[in-house]
Design a protein around this motif. Structure first.
Motif, PDB file in Angstrom:
ATOM      1  N   ILE A   1       0.838  -1.561  -0.112  1.00 28.68           N
ATOM      2  CA  ILE A   1      -0.075  -0.307   0.432  1.00 28.68           C
ATOM      3  C   ILE A   1       1.312   1.331  -0.006  1.00 28.68           C
ATOM      4  O   ILE A   1       1.681   1.425   1.211  1.00 28.68           O
TER       5      ILE A   1
ATOM      6  N   PRO B   1       0.297   5.262  -0.953  1.00 32.31           N
ATOM      7  CA  PRO B   1       0.087   5.928  -1.540  1.00 32.31           C
ATOM      8  C   PRO B   1      -0.011   7.169  -2.477  1.00 32.31           C
ATOM      9  O   PRO B   1      -0.306   7.627  -3.952  1.00 32.31           O
TER      10      PRO B   1
ATOM     11  N   GLU C   1      -4.639   3.509  -3.592  1.00 29.06           N
ATOM     12  CA  GLU C   1      -3.624   3.446  -2.054  1.00 29.06           C
ATOM     13  C   GLU C   1      -2.975   2.258  -2.976  1.00 29.06           C
ATOM     14  O   GLU C   1      -1.552   2.450  -2.445  1.00 29.06           O
TER      15      GLU C   1
END
Ligand SMILES: Cc1ncc(COP(=O)(O)O)c(C=O)c1O
Length: 274
Positions: A136, A138, A198
């Motif tokens: 993950i 972003p 994400e």
């Protein structure tokens, strides 16, 4: 799924060449972006959307933005009226050792054209579940950046030619996309695709499909999707620049009647777009 019978051709910073500087930060650090574009009769499909993603990616990474007009002129030169696949790579260019950006970057651009007509797809795609999980992040989510090691690891999970694609999940278990395509589900006429804020690559065809689906009166949802949602969907399809919209007939042990009606309609609409 395309046949590239003839030899690829390359333009490096506008010159016919197939070598880049070993100091290039794209080569050393993966510091750059790329686009893969389908070309029909000499015309790159969804050109503006590809340019938008490239310019947006450059802004987000603090790279000098490419000049779309220069890329368009060079694309026209290398494509020379043919069918095929065009890859544009845009990097921060050569630099000294280390991560720090020193001085004004001189970006590198590589246009690679792989001539050949796309082969007709013989059957709905077969998908497997990958065990490789996506991180993950972003800051990089949505970008088509040059760091594709997760995809290399996920694609290395299978060698069986009967499998066309693999579904990849994030570390928290949510479904993100396929190895080299975006994933869509249809349930009760609603068209759904995972949220990519994400992780994952925000595909050009994904964006077009969402617009086209709304135009055809379908509700669209960009949501968190779990594996159980894929297992219970009425229809599953995947998208990318070279496939367009491709119906899925198998996901792991589950078989689906494919193409379903919504997938077929969207595939036709995307095919006819532009
Ligand atoms: C990881 C990944 N996700 C999604 C896509 C689909 O993007 P696009 O529709 O721009 O081809 C690709 C395309 O190659 C990809 O590599």
């Amino acid at each position: 799924v395309s046949v590239h019978s003839e030899t690829p051709e390359f333009l490096v910073n506008g010159r016919s060449d197939d070598c880049v500087d070993v100091r290039d930060r794209g080569f050393m650090l993966g510091d750059g972006l790329f686009e893969t574009i389908a070309v029909r009769n000499g015309t790159p499909r969804f050109w503006q959307a590809h340019m938008d993603r490239l310019v947006d990616g450059a802004m987000r990474l603090g790279l000098p933005a490419p000049v779309p007009g220069t890329l368009a002129d060079e694309a026209e030169r290398v494509v020379a009226g043919r069918d095929g696949t065009l890859r544009i790579t845009w990097t921060r260019g050569p630099g000294p050792r280390g991560y720090a950006v020193r001085g004004e970057p001189t970006p590198s651009r590589v246009l690679a054209f792989y001539p050949g007509r796309p082969a007709p797809r013989p059957r709905p795609l077969r998908l497997r579940w990958c065990t490789t999980r996506l991180a993950i992040q972003p800051l990089l989510a949505g970008l088509k950046h040059l760091n594709r090691l997760e995809q290399v690891l996920a694609r290395a999970e299978w060698t069986d030619d009967a499998i066309d694609e693999g579904i990849v999940c994030a570390h928290d278990g949510r479904v993100v996309e396929c190895v080299a395509a975006n994933l869509f589900l249809v349930r009760d006429g609603t068209v759904m695709t995972p949220d990519l804020s994400e992780c994952g690559v925000a595909g050009v065809v994904r964006r077009e499909v969402l617009v086209v689906a709304r135009g055809l009166g379908h509700e669209t949802r960009i949501v968190r999707i779990e594996a159980t949602d894929v297992e219970s969907a009425d229809e599953v399809f995947v998208t990318n620049a070279t496939l367009g919209v491709a119906a899925v007939g198998q996901v792991g042990a589950r078989t689906l009647d494919a193409p379903g009606p919504v997938t077929a309609r969207l595939a036709r609409a995307i095919e006819e777009r532009e």
